[in-house]
Scaffold this motif. Structure first.
Motif, PDB file in Angstrom:
ATOM      1  N   UNK A   1      35.582  57.544 -12.837  1.00  0.00           N
ATOM      2  CA  UNK A   1      36.636  57.163 -13.576  1.00  0.00           C
ATOM      3  C   UNK A   1      36.158  57.136 -15.048  1.00  0.00           C
ATOM      4  N   UNK A   2      35.123  58.065 -15.480  1.00  0.00           N
ATOM      5  CA  UNK A   2      34.807  58.440 -16.718  1.00  0.00           C
ATOM      6  C   UNK A   2      34.170  57.767 -17.671  1.00  0.00           C
TER       7      UNK A   2
ATOM      8  N   UNK B   1      48.494  61.356 -22.812  1.00  0.00           N
ATOM      9  CA  UNK B   1      49.804  61.386 -23.761  1.00  0.00           C
ATOM     10  C   UNK B   1      49.219  61.874 -25.257  1.00  0.00           C
ATOM     11  N   UNK B   2      48.640  60.968 -25.676  1.00  0.00           N
ATOM     12  CA  UNK B   2      48.127  61.169 -27.228  1.00  0.00           C
ATOM     13  C   UNK B   2      47.473  62.673 -27.244  1.00  0.00           C
ATOM     14  N   UNK B   3      46.699  63.221 -26.338  1.00  0.00           N
ATOM     15  CA  UNK B   3      46.060  64.602 -26.652  1.00  0.00           C
ATOM     16  C   UNK B   3      47.150  65.728 -26.503  1.00  0.00           C
ATOM     17  N   UNK B   4      48.073  65.224 -25.514  1.00  0.00           N
ATOM     18  CA  UNK B   4      49.139  66.375 -25.057  1.00  0.00           C
ATOM     19  C   UNK B   4      49.739  66.517 -26.484  1.00  0.00           C
ATOM     20  N   UNK B   5      50.243  65.388 -27.011  1.00  0.00           N
ATOM     21  CA  UNK B   5      50.942  65.694 -28.047  1.00  0.00           C
ATOM     22  C   UNK B   5      50.290  66.154 -29.422  1.00  0.00           C
ATOM     23  N   UNK B   6      49.214  65.648 -29.570  1.00  0.00           N
ATOM     24  CA  UNK B   6      48.403  66.203 -30.637  1.00  0.00           C
ATOM     25  C   UNK B   6      48.208  67.688 -30.587  1.00  0.00           C
ATOM     26  N   UNK B   7      48.115  68.239 -29.500  1.00  0.00           N
ATOM     27  CA  UNK B   7      48.007  69.638 -29.288  1.00  0.00           C
ATOM     28  C   UNK B   7      49.212  70.578 -30.025  1.00  0.00           C
TER      29      UNK B   7
ATOM     30  N   UNK C   1      33.137  71.617 -19.310  1.00  0.00           N
ATOM     31  CA  UNK C   1      33.458  72.969 -18.809  1.00  0.00           C
ATOM     32  C   UNK C   1      35.161  72.792 -18.304  1.00  0.00           C
ATOM     33  N   UNK C   2      35.390  71.719 -17.675  1.00  0.00           N
ATOM     34  CA  UNK C   2      36.709  71.237 -17.176  1.00  0.00           C
ATOM     35  C   UNK C   2      37.737  71.014 -18.312  1.00  0.00           C
ATOM     36  N   UNK C   3      37.224  70.315 -19.157  1.00  0.00           N
ATOM     37  CA  UNK C   3      37.813  70.107 -20.794  1.00  0.00           C
ATOM     38  C   UNK C   3      38.310  71.583 -21.425  1.00  0.00           C
ATOM     39  N   UNK C   4      37.183  72.414 -21.337  1.00  0.00           N
ATOM     40  CA  UNK C   4      37.556  73.658 -21.854  1.00  0.00           C
ATOM     41  C   UNK C   4      38.628  74.453 -21.208  1.00  0.00           C
TER      42      UNK C   4
ATOM     43  N   UNK D   1      42.010  64.013 -18.927  1.00  0.00           N
ATOM     44  CA  UNK D   1      41.932  62.636 -18.897  1.00  0.00           C
ATOM     45  C   UNK D   1      43.091  62.246 -17.617  1.00  0.00           C
ATOM     46  N   UNK D   2      44.191  63.156 -17.782  1.00  0.00           N
ATOM     47  CA  UNK D   2      44.979  62.649 -16.457  1.00  0.00           C
ATOM     48  C   UNK D   2      44.331  62.679 -15.069  1.00  0.00           C
ATOM     49  N   UNK D   3      43.411  63.598 -14.777  1.00  0.00           N
ATOM     50  CA  UNK D   3      42.643  63.769 -13.604  1.00  0.00           C
ATOM     51  C   UNK D   3      41.967  62.682 -13.394  1.00  0.00           C
ATOM     52  N   UNK D   4      41.352  62.169 -14.519  1.00  0.00           N
ATOM     53  CA  UNK D   4      40.494  60.890 -14.368  1.00  0.00           C
ATOM     54  C   UNK D   4      41.320  59.729 -14.139  1.00  0.00           C
TER      55      UNK D   4
END
Length: 498
Positions: free
Chosen positions: A289-290, A360-366, A433-436, A444-447
């Motif tokens: 769970x990260x 959500x935050x990272x998705x919008x941030x991009x 590697x996964x994040x890249x 984060x969604x997967x976690x």
């Protein structure tokens, strides 16, 4: 001589009969001291995982080959985890054969040797060897400390005392960030950062010489007089007699069972298999769970929120580590008051919400440059730590120290800790590697999805062990494995042994 469950010393029925015999966390300085000294192993573990991220920056400055090789950098970090996997695997066996005390002393010697090697390393390869030794020590300690503390603890405060070990882990991480900040201006920076970790190991070694062996282990090894000595320092006279009578009767049964325990038996016996699935599963979920990635990533997350200075990022990660330690303190109180299961479920519920916010935050941030989303990410990070640390931090380790029957406690504790370290290795090696590959939002969604699965796992499979004696916990597994009727189980057992 049969013992009815109600009268087992430390069980809730017993404490209702004799409320004045109930122990509290601060009532007995001896047992608190014992838990703290045993918990220094946790401190080493936390310090070691935390310090390397800061030290690596300076190691790269000193060794050109490390600077040019991602593989060497990853190896320096993960060699300690690889060592811990081996240490946890052999640690269970050392515990059962030589006792909890000798296992701790052994871990300290290896750890100190590793710290000296790291501090004096002339090249990256000696450094890697030092990391391996430190990992071995940490692995043995990660099995020994929770079991040692659990076996010496009165059952009504067992959760808080075992969680003291987890507090030491988070305290060690916090300490390592402080040390990283403190040693930034000192020549030979990383040698100090890594070498100073030998100090607590030497301290634990010396203090441990004055502490007793686990009373339950002494009983099983037929050293009753020594065990009674230890118990007399933990319980007052009235309860002492009951605890001793109970353990004497119990260790007779244990010894008959114990003569022939092997790794394979864990999977042959239905109730042990169930217990290991829960204990190992919980520790795997704790990693997946990260938590370690979030701790490791907090500076990056903070930078992505628009705070760009290195020093500030480090300072904010120090705050995150501080929150983690503070959350564990809350967990120590709640684990014996609210119970293990409720605490884990609330913890995972909050973690799921926090991970959804982060994704959500990272998705919008991009896609937008709005600073609002950066702040949302930082709040999500804080929420995540705030929910994770009181529950999913201490609960898996506490359960792992109390759900196995005495004769399996070393072996299964070692196997669960091994599962934990292997999961830790998988997560720390794959996260980047996964994040890249798919982006941080999807990661984060997967976690988050894994956290939902973990929530269901706890809801359906994890029993509430709060305030139960070790025996009452064994009964849970027996009933789960064979139903409420004990006779079918005894017939089956006899069938399998004949």
């Amino acid at each position: 001589m049969t013992i009815t469950m109600q009268s087992t010393p430390g069980s809730s029925g017993y404490l209702d009969l004799y409320p004045e015999r109930k122990m509290s966390y601060f009532k007995n300085p001896y047992i608190l001291g014992l838990a703290s000294v045993a918990g220094i192993g946790g401190l080493l573990f936390g310090y070691d995982t935390g310090v390397i991220s800061g030290a690596l920056l300076y190691i790269k400055d000193d060794f050109e080959e490390v600077r040019n090789s991602n593989f060497l950098q990853e190896t320096i970090v993960s060699m300690a985890i690889a060592g811990a996997i081996v240490g946890a695997a052999i640690g269970g066996w050392i515990n059962d054969a030589y006792g909890r005390k000798k296992a701790t002393l052994f871990a300290d010697v290896i750890f100190t040797a590793g710290a000296i090697l790291m501090a004096a390393a002339p090249d990256p390869y000696v450094l890697i060897l030092g990391r391996l030794l430190v990992g071995l020590g940490v692995g043995v300690a990660s099995v020994t400390a929770p079991v040692y503390i659990a076996e010496a603890s009165p059952s009504e405060i067992r959760g808080s005392l075992v969680s003291t070990n987890v507090l030491m882990i988070t305290g060690g991480q916090f300490l390592s960030y402080l040390v990283n900040l403190a040693f930034t201006g000192v020549p030979g920076t990383w040698r100090w950062m890594l070498g100073v970790s030998g100090v607590p190991a030497v301290l634990q070694f010396v203090l441990m010489l004055f502490l007793p062996e686990s009373p339950r282990w002494l009983f099983i090894k037929n050293r009753k007089n020594e065990a009674v000595d230890v118990l007399s320092k933990i319980f007052d006279v009235a309860r002492l007699e009951d605890e001793v009578d109970f353990l004497t009767a119990q260790s007779e049964q244990e010894r008959q069972k114990r003569s022939n325990i092997r790794f394979t038996h864990v999977f042959k016996s239905k109730e042990i298999r169930l217990a290991f699935f829960v204990g190992g599963g919980l520790l795997a979920f704790q990693q997946f769970t990260g938590i370690n990635t979030v701790m490791y990533y907090s500076p990056t997350i903070v930078q992505m929120a628009g705070f760009h200075a290195n020093q500030l990022a480090l300072l904010l990660s120090l705050i995150v580590a501080g929150m983690n330690a503070a959350g564990t303190v809350l967990g120590i109180y709640l684990i014996d008051h609210a119970g293990r299961k409720k605490l884990a479920l609330c913890s995972l519920g909050g973690v799921i919400v926090a991970l959804a916010m982060l994704a959500f935050a990272f998705y919008k941030q991009s896609s937008s440059s709005n600073e609002l989303y950066g702040w949302l990410a930082v709040i999500g990070l804080g929420l995540y730590i705030g929910f994770f640390s009181p529950g999913m931090g201490p609960v898996p380790w506490t359960l792992s120290s109390e759900i196995y029957p005495e004769e399996y406690r070393g072996i299964c504790g070692g196997m669960s800790a091994t599962v934990c370290w292997v999961s830790n290795l998988i997560v720390s090696e794959s996260f980047l590697s996964i994040a890249e590959a798919i982006g941080i939002a999807s990661t984060f969604l997967i976690i988050g999805v894994i956290a939902v699965v973990a929530f269901l796992f706890v809801l359906v499979l994890v029993p509430e062990t709060n305030g139960l004696t070790f025996d009452e916990v064994e009964v849970i597994w027996r009933e789960r494995a064979w139903g409420k009727n004990p006779n079918t189980h005894n017939l089956l057992e006899q069938g399998s042994h004949s």
